[in-house]
Design a protein around this motif. Structure first.
Motif, PDB file in Angstrom:
ATOM      1  N   LEU A 163       0.828  -1.206   0.000  1.00 14.43           N
ATOM      2  CA  LEU A 163       0.000   0.000   0.000  1.00 14.43           C
ATOM      3  C   LEU A 163       0.866   1.262   0.000  1.00 14.43           C
ATOM      4  O   LEU A 163       0.549   2.250  -0.649  1.00 14.43           O
ATOM      5  CB  LEU A 163      -0.924   0.017   1.220  1.00 14.43           C
ATOM      6  CG  LEU A 163      -2.171  -0.856   1.166  1.00 14.43           C
ATOM      7  CD1 LEU A 163      -2.969  -0.706   2.449  1.00 14.43           C
ATOM      8  CD2 LEU A 163      -3.036  -0.473  -0.027  1.00 14.43           C
ATOM      9  N   MET A 164       1.985   1.214   0.735  1.00 13.50           N
ATOM     10  CA  MET A 164       2.881   2.380   0.791  1.00 13.50           C
ATOM     11  C   MET A 164       3.504   2.636  -0.570  1.00 13.50           C
ATOM     12  O   MET A 164       3.583   3.786  -1.005  1.00 13.50           O
ATOM     13  CB  MET A 164       3.981   2.122   1.833  1.00 13.50           C
ATOM     14  CG  MET A 164       4.813   3.330   2.170  1.00 13.50           C
ATOM     15  SD  MET A 164       3.924   4.507   3.206  1.00 13.50           S
ATOM     16  CE  MET A 164       3.571   5.812   2.066  1.00 13.50           C
ATOM     17  N   MET A 165       3.922   1.563  -1.243  1.00  5.80           N
ATOM     18  CA  MET A 165       4.507   1.727  -2.576  1.00  5.80           C
ATOM     19  C   MET A 165       3.483   2.386  -3.507  1.00  5.80           C
ATOM     20  O   MET A 165       3.815   3.306  -4.250  1.00  5.80           O
ATOM     21  CB  MET A 165       4.937   0.355  -3.124  1.00  5.80           C
ATOM     22  CG  MET A 165       5.745   0.394  -4.404  1.00  5.80           C
ATOM     23  SD  MET A 165       4.749   0.546  -5.864  1.00  5.80           S
ATOM     24  CE  MET A 165       4.044  -1.099  -5.941  1.00  5.80           C
ATOM     25  N   LEU A 166       2.234   1.930  -3.438  1.00  6.06           N
ATOM     26  CA  LEU A 166       1.189   2.527  -4.277  1.00  6.06           C
ATOM     27  C   LEU A 166       0.953   3.986  -3.884  1.00  6.06           C
ATOM     28  O   LEU A 166       0.771   4.852  -4.731  1.00  6.06           O
ATOM     29  CB  LEU A 166      -0.111   1.727  -4.155  1.00  6.06           C
ATOM     30  CG  LEU A 166      -0.052   0.288  -4.686  1.00  6.06           C
ATOM     31  CD1 LEU A 166      -1.353  -0.435  -4.402  1.00  6.06           C
ATOM     32  CD2 LEU A 166       0.246   0.272  -6.176  1.00  6.06           C
ATOM     33  N   ALA A 167       0.981   4.252  -2.578  1.00  5.05           N
ATOM     34  CA  ALA A 167       0.741   5.618  -2.097  1.00  5.05           C
ATOM     35  C   ALA A 167       1.897   6.549  -2.455  1.00  5.05           C
ATOM     36  O   ALA A 167       1.734   7.769  -2.439  1.00  5.05           O
ATOM     37  CB  ALA A 167       0.516   5.618  -0.590  1.00  5.05           C
ATOM     38  N   SER A 168       3.060   5.986  -2.803  1.00  5.85           N
ATOM     39  CA  SER A 168       4.190   6.854  -3.181  1.00  5.85           C
ATOM     40  C   SER A 168       3.817   7.702  -4.396  1.00  5.85           C
ATOM     41  O   SER A 168       4.433   8.736  -4.636  1.00  5.85           O
ATOM     42  CB  SER A 168       5.444   6.021  -3.467  1.00  5.85           C
ATOM     43  OG  SER A 168       5.325   5.350  -4.689  1.00  5.85           O
ATOM     44  N   SER A 169       2.788   7.271  -5.160  1.00  2.57           N
ATOM     45  CA  SER A 169       2.354   8.069  -6.312  1.00  2.57           C
ATOM     46  C   SER A 169       1.901   9.463  -5.883  1.00  2.57           C
ATOM     47  O   SER A 169       2.000  10.409  -6.648  1.00  2.57           O
ATOM     48  CB  SER A 169       1.216   7.350  -7.037  1.00  2.57           C
ATOM     49  OG  SER A 169       0.112   7.179  -6.173  1.00  2.57           O
ATOM     50  N   ALA A 209       1.990  -4.157 -11.981  1.00  2.00           N
ATOM     51  CA  ALA A 209       3.115  -5.101 -12.077  1.00  2.00           C
ATOM     52  C   ALA A 209       4.069  -4.898 -10.903  1.00  2.00           C
ATOM     53  O   ALA A 209       4.560  -5.871 -10.307  1.00  2.00           O
ATOM     54  CB  ALA A 209       3.848  -4.901 -13.401  1.00  2.00           C
ATOM     55  N   LEU A 210       4.323  -3.635 -10.553  1.00  2.00           N
ATOM     56  CA  LEU A 210       5.223  -3.352  -9.424  1.00  2.00           C
ATOM     57  C   LEU A 210       4.657  -3.924  -8.127  1.00  2.00           C
ATOM     58  O   LEU A 210       5.396  -4.490  -7.312  1.00  2.00           O
ATOM     59  CB  LEU A 210       5.419  -1.837  -9.272  1.00  2.00           C
ATOM     60  CG  LEU A 210       6.401  -1.156 -10.217  1.00  2.00           C
ATOM     61  CD1 LEU A 210       6.392   0.353  -9.981  1.00  2.00           C
ATOM     62  CD2 LEU A 210       7.805  -1.701 -10.044  1.00  2.00           C
ATOM     63  N   ALA A 211       3.329  -3.788  -7.953  1.00  2.99           N
ATOM     64  CA  ALA A 211       2.704  -4.298  -6.725  1.00  2.99           C
ATOM     65  C   ALA A 211       2.854  -5.809  -6.635  1.00  2.99           C
ATOM     66  O   ALA A 211       3.195  -6.352  -5.570  1.00  2.99           O
ATOM     67  CB  ALA A 211       1.228  -3.902  -6.680  1.00  2.99           C
ATOM     68  N   LEU A 212       2.627  -6.502  -7.770  1.00  2.00           N
ATOM     69  CA  LEU A 212       2.768  -7.960  -7.774  1.00  2.00           C
ATOM     70  C   LEU A 212       4.218  -8.356  -7.523  1.00  2.00           C
ATOM     71  O   LEU A 212       4.503  -9.273  -6.742  1.00  2.00           O
ATOM     72  CB  LEU A 212       2.282  -8.538  -9.109  1.00  2.00           C
ATOM     73  CG  LEU A 212       0.770  -8.482  -9.337  1.00  2.00           C
ATOM     74  CD1 LEU A 212       0.418  -8.910 -10.753  1.00  2.00           C
ATOM     75  CD2 LEU A 212       0.058  -9.373  -8.317  1.00  2.00           C
ATOM     76  N   ALA A 213       5.145  -7.648  -8.187  1.00  3.35           N
ATOM     77  CA  ALA A 213       6.568  -7.971  -8.035  1.00  3.35           C
ATOM     78  C   ALA A 213       7.021  -7.739  -6.602  1.00  3.35           C
ATOM     79  O   ALA A 213       7.760  -8.553  -6.020  1.00  3.35           O
ATOM     80  CB  ALA A 213       7.400  -7.124  -8.998  1.00  3.35           C
ATOM     81  N   LEU A 214       6.572  -6.632  -6.003  1.00  2.00           N
ATOM     82  CA  LEU A 214       6.967  -6.328  -4.624  1.00  2.00           C
ATOM     83  C   LEU A 214       6.453  -7.408  -3.679  1.00  2.00           C
ATOM     84  O   LEU A 214       7.163  -7.869  -2.780  1.00  2.00           O
ATOM     85  CB  LEU A 214       6.442  -4.955  -4.211  1.00  2.00           C
ATOM     86  CG  LEU A 214       6.753  -4.521  -2.780  1.00  2.00           C
ATOM     87  CD1 LEU A 214       8.252  -4.475  -2.531  1.00  2.00           C
ATOM     88  CD2 LEU A 214       6.146  -3.148  -2.473  1.00  2.00           C
ATOM     89  N   ARG A 215       5.190  -7.819  -3.915  1.00  2.55           N
ATOM     90  CA  ARG A 215       4.623  -8.849  -3.040  1.00  2.55           C
ATOM     91  C   ARG A 215       5.408 -10.163  -3.167  1.00  2.55           C
ATOM     92  O   ARG A 215       5.694 -10.830  -2.171  1.00  2.55           O
ATOM     93  CB  ARG A 215       3.146  -9.072  -3.376  1.00  2.55           C
ATOM     94  CG  ARG A 215       2.452 -10.004  -2.419  1.00  2.55           C
ATOM     95  CD  ARG A 215       0.961 -10.000  -2.642  1.00  2.55           C
ATOM     96  NE  ARG A 215       0.321  -8.775  -2.211  1.00  2.55           N
ATOM     97  CZ  ARG A 215       0.028  -8.510  -0.940  1.00  2.55           C
ATOM     98  NH1 ARG A 215       0.320  -9.369  -0.006  1.00  2.55           N
ATOM     99  NH2 ARG A 215      -0.548  -7.378  -0.611  1.00  2.55           N
ATOM    100  N   ALA A 216       5.781 -10.513  -4.427  1.00  4.80           N
ATOM    101  CA  ALA A 216       6.563 -11.741  -4.632  1.00  4.80           C
ATOM    102  C   ALA A 216       7.919 -11.635  -3.944  1.00  4.80           C
ATOM    103  O   ALA A 216       8.377 -12.572  -3.285  1.00  4.80           O
ATOM    104  CB  ALA A 216       6.734 -11.993  -6.129  1.00  4.80           C
TER     105      ALA A 216
END
Lengths: 219, 234
Positions: B157-163, B200-207
């Motif tokens: 969520l933080m990575m997404l919120a960085s937008s 894609a970034l969210a999926l990659a980060l989770r992996a």
């Protein structure tokens, strides 16, 4: 030109703009609630393709930034030929955002109702609609109250993002006043306090409901 | 509707997009490391010392969790210079994200610590562990293992919120999108493409976080991490 200072008038403007934040929150919760409820039902449906479609919708909404949902609805709506005020784009995007999260919360609540309740109601020859209406949903609703109120806090906070497309809610009002007064620390602190005044009671309410729910079920 | 999509224009701005992705990854990873470390520290300090320290930590957590990230960024970026601290947009983004994530991490890890059963601690004492050993092996590591999936959801969520940092002119991915939009007016194509990149970034980060989880806590935690959706914190 003399600069204005951050005084009572400016604070009044902030409080006034809080109503737009609250309106947007209500739109998001009502619209997102309706859409999210449909998705939550689809997520727990008998048909596998329906379940997969709903799960994909939830994964996608939860995997992209709210800001992107906002931009896509802002430019998407104007592309489709609608000349709409920012409130519509803001409301649409907040609705879509809320629906993705509420669907997932409510799916969990529907699935938290014990399986025996399904079996018992089925043995009473209830139709699926009757099962939902009289047995499952009343119980799921009780469980869903604390996380739903908790999510409302997230919605209040995330409406601030709509300020980026120029919708004048609390955060945008803060920017406007800052541009006139150049007292950013004071102005944004006041904005933060106003958000806190709305969000903190909701957080506490969610916590209280949570505790009450657990107290009821352990007895 | 007579609109024709032209994704071709995006190819010219490849460098901008890659630059944005790189900055998004950098500030996200840095804030995750710093925020998580601060969260472990604050949750520990809070449970060990109690009293006024606990009150302070709890106040910090509540204040951050009940105000919007955007306003926190404004205070850091526009407010701090007024107090004599000048920060650049990238640094302000990093500070804001770390402060925000630290509060959420503290709350999640606190829940993990409180879920450790008292008998576990007594068992540790019976085995002759020192207080530090008990703290490390019995409390903090099992607590983090337990809440690791929830913690990872918060990181995503933080990575997404960085937008949102694009609003204070940090040149990350969302800002790159805004820049290209201003050059080409191909807004819809650009935001679709960038949205897919975020996905894609969210999926990659989770992996990646699941892999870290496997390395730290074993396979079961890793599997739960992959399956977890962002939990909504009350």
């Amino acid at each position: 030109m003399t600069l204005k200072t951050f005084g009572l008038d400016q604070f009044g403007f902030l409080v006034f703009s809080l109503q737009w934040t609250i309106l947007l929150t209500v739109i998001a919760l009502v619209g997102g609630g309706l859409l999210g409820f449909a998705v939550a039902l689809a997520r727990t449906a008998h048909l596998k393709p329906v379940r997969i479609a709903a799960a994909t919708y939830i994964q996608v909404i939860q995997g992209i930034p709210v800001l992107m949902i906002l931009f896509l609805s802002y430019y998407g709506l104007s592309l489709a030929g609608f000349e709409l005020p920012p409130l519509c784009a803001a409301g649409a995007s907040m609705t879509i955002y809320a629906s993705g999260y509420l669907a997932e919360i409510w799916r969990g609540c529907i699935q938290a109702v014990p399986k025996q309740q399904w079996e018992a109601s089925e043995s009473l020859a209830m139709t699926r609609l009757q099962q939902y209406r009289y047995v499952i949903l009343p119980q799921a609703m009780r469980i869903s109250l604390p996380p739903t109120v908790g999510f409302a806090v997230q919605v209040v906070k995330n409406t601030s993002i709509t300020s980026i497309i120029g919708f004048v809610e609390l955060a945008r009002a803060g920017q406007l006043i800052n541009n006139a007064t150049f007292q950013p620390f004071r102005v944004f602190l006041a904005v933060a306090v106003l958000y806190f005044v709305v969000c903190y009671p909701l957080s506490q309410l969610s916590r209280l409901l949570e505790r009450r729910l657990h107290a009821g079920s352990s007895r | 509707m007579t609109y024709t999509f032209q994704f071709g224009v995006l190819a010219q701005y490849q460098d901008q997009i890659l630059h944005g992705i790189w900055l998004t990854i950098r500030i996200s990873v840095l804030s995750i490391i710093l925020g998580c470390a601060a969260g472990i520290l604050l949750a520990s300090v809070r449970s060990i010392w109690g009293g006024a320290v606990r009150l302070l930590v709890d106040a910090y957590v509540e204040i951050i969790r009940n105000t919007p990230f955007l306003v926190q960024l404004f205070i850091v970026y526009f407010g701090l210079p007024g107090l004599g601290m000048r920060v650049g947009a990238d640094t302000a983004a990093l500070i804001g994200m770390t402060i925000n994530l630290a509060a959420y991490s503290t709350e999640i890890i606190r829940a993990g610590i409180e879920a450790v059963h008292k008998s576990q601690i007594e068992a540790g004492e019976a085995l002759g562990f020192t207080r530090f050993q008990i703290y490390r092996h019995v409390i903090i590591v099992p607590a983090i293992a337990k809440v690791y999936p929830a913690l990872c959801s918060q990181f995503v969520l933080m990575m997404l919120a960085s937008s949102i940092c694009s609003a204070i002119s940090t040149q990350e991915l969302a800002a790159s999108a805004a820049f290209i939009e201003s050059q080409t007016y191909r807004s819809f194509e650009i935001y679709i493409a960038v949205t897919l990149i975020y996905l894609a970034l969210a999926l990659a980060l989770r992996a990646a976080l699941a892999l870290v989880g496997m390395w730290l806590f074993g396979r079961r935690v890793a599997r739960r991490t992959m399956a977890a959706l962002p939990e909504v914190q009350a």
